[in-house]
Design an enzyme around this catalytic site. Structure first.
Site, PDB file in Angstrom:
ATOM      1  CE1 TYR A   1      -2.727   1.549  10.280  1.00 60.37           C
ATOM      2  CE2 TYR A   1      -4.156  -0.244  10.989  1.00 60.37           C
ATOM      3  CZ  TYR A   1      -3.030   0.532  11.180  1.00 60.37           C
ATOM      4  OH  TYR A   1      -2.212   0.308  12.258  1.00 60.37           O
TER       5      TYR A   1
ATOM      6  CG  ASP B   1       1.969  -0.203   5.405  1.00 64.34           C
ATOM      7  OD1 ASP B   1       1.832  -0.349   4.171  1.00 64.34           O
ATOM      8  OD2 ASP B   1       1.063   0.246   6.131  1.00 64.34           O
TER       9      ASP B   1
ATOM     10  CG  ASP C   1      -1.530   1.258   1.573  1.00 63.90           C
ATOM     11  OD1 ASP C   1      -1.217   1.793   2.644  1.00 63.90           O
ATOM     12  OD2 ASP C   1      -2.304   1.761   0.759  1.00 63.90           O
TER      13      ASP C   1
ATOM     14  CD  GLU D   1       3.004   5.601   5.075  1.00 69.53           C
ATOM     15  OE1 GLU D   1       3.109   4.352   5.059  1.00 69.53           O
ATOM     16  OE2 GLU D   1       2.384   6.218   5.963  1.00 69.53           O
TER      17      GLU D   1
END
Length: 523
Positions: free
Chosen positions: A253, A105, A102, A496
């Site tokens: 999430y 991670d 994704d 990220e």
């Protein structure tokens, strides 16, 4: 002499007639493929001149899909990546080794991954010629297939879909390279007892759109994609329920705010893929009034597909005459709402959103701030090209008129901001330009390929040194509203990257990579 000359004249006349017939037939064929009647729109021709800035950025952005690939890597040109997650699904006798991680991670989240595939498919369908001219089409198709192969295997039974591989809680307690993972990789699925309409419908949209991409490349594979798409849509619509409710653990999430947008989105793609009238009726007379939120502009994202649906269905209004006046009236409602979205983006529009940074970036969310402006700019360049191809000179925003060029200029402004035309004078696309984030929140990029960390390699999270590996093409979260960016590996809010960010930046850059674009029929 006279006889020879006469025969020669007749021969050349015959040749000219045949040539004229061939050219005429080709033009008619192209015009039919463009979804327009003869003379109603420019004949699709070759792309214009390549814009080097956008071409270089597009080539780079596509590389991040390679960075994110799970499974046994083929023709891998990312030196610090290797095979990983080869046993995903194996305990359940499934091959879920492919797909993409994704973000920074190593979890495979089905909803954003499917959205990534849908947007990538849409991009290829609209701008495949431009991507090919920039020598990027093969890479895009290969990355798309890497995801759709996974999605097909995740749909291993008609009313069952695996929607997550890996446990985020376990994953986030580790800082390691994906190649070194040893933790359990549990599966989460939706089914008739635990429905997940939004993720099943988004997966249906992805596979339907991809079936069009591969229709002329691999007809057997395309048919398989379409079959899965139709089954998934029926499952999503028959067993309605949000996966965030059915499976509360997913809320942490990728919590869903609803599923009606995904149902419209999926049905719209299935109509484009099949021409089946039932899908058209689904988004118009059956559910338009209930689901479409006409007249209420929204932001396009992995969670909300309404703006994308409105632009996609505007295609039909621009290029295809429907059978009845009522059909056209409903399509006009979608188109008018799409225009309201455009009016909210154009900075000089009376209805322009005031939510922008001083540097002109659309501002919606502090987390992953670039997602919404880049996605909005992608829709704007699409709509601009629809207008150009259909010879629609203007849209009207509370009385003021705007041209396709105005929309394209807005799209360029957001792309240019990302690429360095911003107060920080830095590119938010990793690897592009002279200044870009060096402490990207990404496990694989932060750890040397030869390091032996086990699960607890947190020294690579906290080290003051830049990442040893460049996450080429990663689009990071982006700046704060005050135009600042803190380049810290612990700053996941800004630093990220994600595959769905990559999908929308690839779409935007593909629309800008040449000086001219012409929308064509998908079929």
């Amino acid at each position: 002499m006279g006889e020879k000359r006469s025969k020669g004249c007749i021969w050349w006349f015959i040749v000219l007639v045949i040539a004229a017939l061939v050219v005429t037939a080709a033009v008619i064929t192209i015009r039919r493929k463009s979804g327009r009647s003869s003379g109603a729109a420019p004949v699709p021709g070759p792309p214009g001149a390549i814009q080097k800035k956008y071409s270089d950025a597009l080539n780079l952005a596509l590389k991040f899909f390679d960075v994110q690939k799970s499974g046994k890597l083929v023709n891998n040109d990312i030196s610090w990546r290797g095979d990983s997650a080869l046993n995903d699904g194996k305990a359940q006798k499934l091959d879920l080794s492919k797909g993409m991680y994704d973000a920074g991670d190593h979890v495979k989240f089905g909803l954003p991954m499917a959205f990534t595939a849908t947007v990538l498919s849409w991009t290829i369908l609209e701008y495949g010629d431009q991507m090919d001219a920039a020598k990027n089409l093969d890479s895009a198709q290969e990355s798309l297939k890497w995801i759709t192969d996974y999605l097909i295997n995740a749909h291993y039974s008609e009313n069952v879909l695996v929607i997550q591989v890996g446990d985020p809680e376990t994953d986030h307690k580790c800082w390691e390279r994906p190649e070194a993972m040893t933790e359990d990789r549990p599966l989460i699925q939706v089914n008739t007892s635990y429905p997940g309409t939004e993720v099943a419908a988004e997966t249906a949209a992805a596979l339907a759109a991809a079936s069009l991409v591969f229709k002329d490349v691999d007809s057997k594979y395309s048919s398989s994609l379409l079959k899965h798409a139709q089954q998934l849509f029926t499952f999503a619509d028959t067993y309605r329920g949000s996966y965030s409710v059915s499976i509360p653990k997913v809320q942490t999430y990728y919590n869903s705010t609803g599923y009606t947008d995904e149902l419209l989105w999926a049905a719209s793609w299935l109509y484009h893929a099949t021409g089946d009238r039932s899908y058209f009726d689904y988004v118009t007379v059956k559910n338009g009034n209930t689901f479409a939120q006409w007249g209420r502009p929204t932001w396009f994202s992995w969670d909300n597909k309404l703006a994308g649906t409105q632009v996609l269905l505007s295609r039909l209004s621009f290029f295809e005459s429907k059978d009845s006046n009522s059909d056209n009236v409903i399509l006009q409602k979608y188109r008018k709402t799409a225009e309201a979205v455009m009016c909210g983006l154009l900075p000089d529009s009376p209805t322009a959103t005031s939510s922008r940074t001083d540097g002109g970036l659309i501002w919606v969310s502090q987390w992953n701030s670039l997602q919404h402006p880049v996605a909005a700019a992608f829709l704007a360049v699409l709509y601009s090209d629809y207008m150009l191809t259909s010879r629609t000179p203007k849209i009207y925003c509370s009385g003021d008129s705007f041209t396709p060029a105005d929309l394209r200029d807005f799209a360029k402004s957001q792309a240019d901001y990302v690429l360095g035309n911003n107060p920080m004078k830095m590119s938010y696309l990793v690897g592009y330009g002279n200044k870009y984030p060096e402490y990207v929140h990404h496990r694989g990029a932060s750890i040397p390929a030869n390091a032996k960390t086990g699960c607890k390699g947190f020294q690579w999270l906290t080290t003051p040194n830049p990442n040893p590996n460049i996450a080429s093409g990663a689009l990071v979260g982006g700046p704060f509203l005050n135009e600042t960016y803190i380049d810290s590996r612990n700053n996941s809010m800004q630093g990220e990257p994600s595959t769905y960010n990559s999908a929308v930046i690839v779409g935007l850059l593909s629309g800008l990579v040449t000086t001219s674009s012409v929308a064509k029929s998908f079929t």
